[in-house]
Design an enzyme around this catalytic site. Structure first.
Site, PDB file in Angstrom:
ATOM      1  N   GLU A   8       3.263  -8.363   7.119  1.00  0.00           N
ATOM      2  CA  GLU A   8       1.993  -8.984   6.741  1.00  0.00           C
ATOM      3  C   GLU A   8       2.126  -9.971   5.585  1.00  0.00           C
ATOM      4  O   GLU A   8       1.394  -9.870   4.593  1.00  0.00           O
ATOM      5  CB  GLU A   8       0.954  -7.909   6.405  1.00  0.00           C
ATOM      6  CG  GLU A   8       0.604  -7.013   7.572  1.00  0.00           C
ATOM      7  CD  GLU A   8      -0.525  -6.035   7.253  1.00  0.00           C
ATOM      8  OE1 GLU A   8      -0.980  -5.986   6.107  1.00  0.00           O
ATOM      9  OE2 GLU A   8      -0.953  -5.327   8.191  1.00  0.00           O
TER      10      GLU A   8
ATOM     11  N   TYR B 242      -6.791  -3.271  12.514  1.00  0.00           N
ATOM     12  CA  TYR B 242      -7.559  -2.066  12.165  1.00  0.00           C
ATOM     13  C   TYR B 242      -9.028  -2.264  12.521  1.00  0.00           C
ATOM     14  O   TYR B 242      -9.899  -2.175  11.661  1.00  0.00           O
ATOM     15  CB  TYR B 242      -7.376  -1.753  10.672  1.00  0.00           C
ATOM     16  CG  TYR B 242      -5.979  -1.253  10.358  1.00  0.00           C
ATOM     17  CD1 TYR B 242      -5.674   0.098  10.442  1.00  0.00           C
ATOM     18  CD2 TYR B 242      -4.959  -2.135  10.016  1.00  0.00           C
ATOM     19  CE1 TYR B 242      -4.397   0.574  10.187  1.00  0.00           C
ATOM     20  CE2 TYR B 242      -3.679  -1.672   9.757  1.00  0.00           C
ATOM     21  CZ  TYR B 242      -3.402  -0.323   9.847  1.00  0.00           C
ATOM     22  OH  TYR B 242      -2.129   0.135   9.587  1.00  0.00           O
TER      23      TYR B 242
ATOM     24  N   ASP C 162       0.813  -1.212   0.000  1.00  0.00           N
ATOM     25  CA  ASP C 162       0.000   0.000   0.000  1.00  0.00           C
ATOM     26  C   ASP C 162       0.854   1.273   0.000  1.00  0.00           C
ATOM     27  O   ASP C 162       0.691   2.129   0.859  1.00  0.00           O
ATOM     28  CB  ASP C 162      -0.919  -0.050   1.247  1.00  0.00           C
ATOM     29  CG  ASP C 162      -1.854   1.138   1.347  1.00  0.00           C
ATOM     30  OD1 ASP C 162      -2.359   1.583   0.303  1.00  0.00           O
ATOM     31  OD2 ASP C 162      -2.066   1.631   2.479  1.00  0.00           O
TER      32      ASP C 162
ATOM     33  N   GLU D 223       0.933  -1.723  14.196  1.00  0.00           N
ATOM     34  CA  GLU D 223       0.140  -0.778  13.398  1.00  0.00           C
ATOM     35  C   GLU D 223      -1.265  -0.722  13.966  1.00  0.00           C
ATOM     36  O   GLU D 223      -1.815  -1.745  14.364  1.00  0.00           O
ATOM     37  CB  GLU D 223       0.005  -1.219  11.921  1.00  0.00           C
ATOM     38  CG  GLU D 223       1.233  -1.067  11.086  1.00  0.00           C
ATOM     39  CD  GLU D 223       1.017  -1.483   9.622  1.00  0.00           C
ATOM     40  OE1 GLU D 223      -0.119  -1.389   9.124  1.00  0.00           O
ATOM     41  OE2 GLU D 223       2.002  -1.914   9.003  1.00  0.00           O
TER      42      GLU D 223
HETATM   43  C1  BDP Z   1      -1.489  -2.377   6.763  1.00  0.00           C
HETATM   44  C2  BDP Z   1      -0.216  -2.338   5.937  1.00  0.00           C
HETATM   45  C3  BDP Z   1       0.166  -0.925   5.547  1.00  0.00           C
HETATM   46  C4  BDP Z   1      -1.048  -0.199   5.014  1.00  0.00           C
HETATM   47  C5  BDP Z   1      -2.119  -0.176   6.084  1.00  0.00           C
HETATM   48  C6  BDP Z   1      -3.365   0.574   5.610  1.00  0.00           C
HETATM   49  O1  BDP Z   1       0.851  -2.941   6.636  1.00  0.00           O
HETATM   50  O2  BDP Z   1       1.208  -0.944   4.604  1.00  0.00           O
HETATM   51  O3  BDP Z   1      -0.762   1.090   4.541  1.00  0.00           O
HETATM   52  O4  BDP Z   1      -2.484  -1.496   6.347  1.00  0.00           O
HETATM   53  O5  BDP Z   1      -4.194  -0.055   4.967  1.00  0.00           O
HETATM   54  O6  BDP Z   1      -2.089  -3.613   6.701  1.00  0.00           O
HETATM   55  O7  BDP Z   1      -3.493   1.760   5.855  1.00  0.00           O
END
Ligand code: BDP
Length: 640
Positions: free
Chosen positions: A445, A498, A202, A534
């Site tokens: 990932e 997330y 991404d 993250e």
């Molecule tokens: C995570 C990835 C990262 C993405 C992020 C996203 O590691 O590179 O930019 O999601 O979707 O899974 O913002």
């Protein structure tokens, strides 16, 4: 079908990078000179249908301007955002850079001088010629490579030295990161020759010469590499070192360790040994100690056989510190360290991934303002200049290789693994001496639930530990704790999640329960410390709503706060860190989920704070007050 043109040359030159020499950062000394070749280069993209015209017509043999139209291209910079030409922004294939250099006459005259051409990094595959003669090629877009060119420039000292660098950004299943080239053959839908570069990560696949290009000299007999490993016992620091010398049959050395005031604190004349430092000043992270980032200097002098004159001298900054991991803690100098930091990208307007000093210094100022004590080099190795800043400022680094987007089962094969191991060799060779680097991350990932992942990661992690037994190794997971094949081999579990964004979008109320479950599951199964590597939410700056809605600054704030509440419970147990995704907004490929890039930054791409930056700042300074030893001027609430 993959047409040979775009990739053919890539395959022809699929030589693996060999790590048979050192890769010390070029520096000036009484025996070494450096000449930067940054600035404007001639540039030409090979837009021929098979991207192969440059090779067919041997563009490296004459001046690039004689082969066709060239444009000005700044180095270092990505080429993508420099012009108004959409076909260059999204170009896939070979581009050609060329520059003529006047080499100082004394370098040419003195046969005893090695002249080395070094490229800090170029994305992704590079071939280099000097005066039409190939001097090196390199696979990989994020690490340096070099070639000795003395004999070539001495051939005809009257002509300027013409450096040609061809760079190809094509990603295949065997590159790191991987990608695929897909040709569209339906002529009712696509024009002849239409193809796309598919990627599984991404961020925008910026390309070009991203880091400085330079010439540097060393004497014929020179210090090729230095490795230091540090430890301490009570008040005594221990610096275990090894020096490797090239170009001399026997090496007479003077090794001197100096403190900040240039006072000698230990010395030796052995090629390897242990230097003892009484009343050692340890290297501490920012906000963990009142004097963070303390560096000694290890001066290595290679003496002539009669010991009366110096042949070569190289000075390596050395921070004395230890790193250890228990089942619930990350220890720096035997004290628990809590990562309160960020994930970054090398990314900015116009320059793309090109190294840019104003941006680097601004980012450090912002990280310090935020109270961040660490970052992860998501998702590839950053410029060594950035690690040097981390060493000096005490910013702790999780150093990640470009193993991002390993999603296709064919990218778990032997060829991919061999290349991945070679990249780790190169990464550890470059970064092994940086005290700021406390952990290696071998991937982000990957499809870790696939059957081949177990052998792949077991081999990769074992190999990395063999290269550097002093640092823990991890990879970043987003897969299910019960099915992740590589997790048994890592030292620290790094998890991305997330909740209320990609899962249950809009439902902020699920965060506490889902995050709690995530931590309990991973810890329950592996009994290893966990970093939330993250978490975050997109926020378009200036977009507001209450109650909070996705993409507003308020929603990003609440996601952060709800994660923080759970971190505060779990950090008393086994959670050892939290890294926000992301420090700043960054460019991505175009797609229906991205509005001119990823907007999960707490700063905009132009480095202005969103509301979330203030939430994070408040938290990080509070955490620092609880876990660190702050000098009075940084006491919370701070006035920075
Ligand atoms: C995570 C990835 C990262 C993405 C992020 C996203 O590691 O590179 O930019 O999601 O979707 O899974 O913002």
């Amino acid at each position: 079908m993959i047409r040979p043109g775009v990739l053919g040359a890539l395959c022809l030159c699929a030589v693996f990078n060999t790590v048979d020499s050192g890769m010390l950062f070029p520096q000036e000394s009484s025996s070494r000179e450096v000449k930067e070749l940054n600035g404007l280069w001639d540039f030409r993209a090979d837009k021929s249908p098979n991207r192969n015209q440059g090779f067919e017509r041997a563009w490296y043999k004459s001046r690039l301007a004689e082969t066709g139209p060239v444009i000005d291209m700044p180095v270092p910079a990505s080429y993508n955002d420099i012009t108004q030409d959409p076909s260059l922004r999204d170009f896939t294939g070979w581009v050609w850079y060329e520059r003529e250099v006047v080499v100082p006459a004394r370098w040419v005259a003195d046969e005893g001088t090695r002249v080395v051409l070094r490229v800090g990094s170029a994305h992704y595959y590079s071939i280099v010629w000097v005066n039409g003669v190939k001097v090196t090629e390199h696979e990989g877009g994020h690490l340096p490579f070099e070639a000795e060119i003395g004999s070539l420039i001495r051939k005809d000292p009257t002509t300027p030295c013409r450096i040609t660098i061809a760079v190809n950004n094509t990603l295949t299943l065997k590159t790191l990161p991987p990608g695929t080239i897909q040709y569209m053959s339906d002529r009712t839908k696509y024009p002849d020759g239409f193809f796309v570069q598919n990627i599984y990560f991404d961020f925008f696949n910026y390309a070009g010469i991203h880091r400085p290009v330079l010439l540097y000299t060393t004497p014929k007999a020179y210090v090729d590499d230095i490795t230091v490993v540090t430890d301490f016992l009570d008040n005594t620091g221990l610096v275990k070192y090894t020096v490797s010398v090239q170009g001399a049959t026997t090496a007479t050395l003077k090794v001197t360790l100096m403190d900040k005031d240039r006072h000698c604190v230990a010395s030796s004349s052995d090629q390897s040994g242990v230097l003892k430092v009484v009343d050692v000043k340890l290297w501490w992270p920012y906000l963990m100690h009142e004097n963070p980032g303390y560096l000694y200097s290890l001066e290595v002098r290679l003496m002539a056989a009669d010991e009366r004159s110096t042949q070569d001298v190289y000075t390596l900054p050395v921070g004395i510190r230890t790193v250890n991991v228990t089942s619930t803690q990350f220890l720096i100098n035997n004290k628990p360290f809590y990562f309160h930091g960020v994930n970054k990208h090398e990314d900015s307007d116009i320059r793309g991934k090109g190294l840019d000093w104003p941006l680097i210094v601004k980012d450090f100022n912002l990280m310090k303002w935020l109270g961040a004590n660490s970052f992860r080099t998501s998702h590839y190795p950053y410029a060594e200049e950035i690690l040097q800043m981390c060493d000096r400022h005490g910013i702790v680094v999780i150093d990640e290789c470009p193993g991002v987007g390993i999603k296709d089962i064919r990218s778990f094969g032997n060829a991919s693994l061999t290349h991945h191991l070679a990249v780790m060799d190169e990464l550890v060779r470059r970064d092994k001496n940086h005290p700021s680097v406390v952990m290696w991350s071998v991937a982000n990932e990957p499809a870790a639930e696939m059957p081949p992942a177990e052998y792949y990661f077991k081999t990769l992690i074992k190999h990395t530990k063999g290269l550097d037994p002093t640092r823990p190794v991890t990879y970043i997971t987003d897969s299910n704790y019960a099915r992740d094949k590589g997790a048994p081999y890592v030292d620290v579990i790094c998890v991305n999640s997330y909740f209320s964004w990609y899962h249950d979008p809009g439902h902020l109320e699920v965060i506490p329960i889902q995050l709690n479950t995530q931590f309990e599951n991973w810890y329950g199964k592996y009994h290893k410390p966990i970093i939330q590597s993250e978490y975050g939410a997109d926020a378009v700056p200036g977009l507001h709503s209450d109650p909070p809605m996705m993409f507003t600054e308020e929603y990003q704030n609440v996601v952060l706060q709800k994660y923080h509440d759970v971190f505060d419970q779990k950090r008393k147990q086994y959670v050892i860190g939290e890294l926000i995704w992301n420090f700043a907004d960054f460019m991505t490929a175009q797609g229906i989920t991205r509005v001119v890039g990823n907007k999960k930054g707490v700063f905009t791409r132009q480095r202005q704070p969103k509301a979330a930056a203030f939430i994070l700042k408040e938290r990080y300074w509070r955490l620092a007050n609880e876990t660190g030893i702050l000098p009075p001027w940084t006491k919370y609430p701070c006035s920075l």
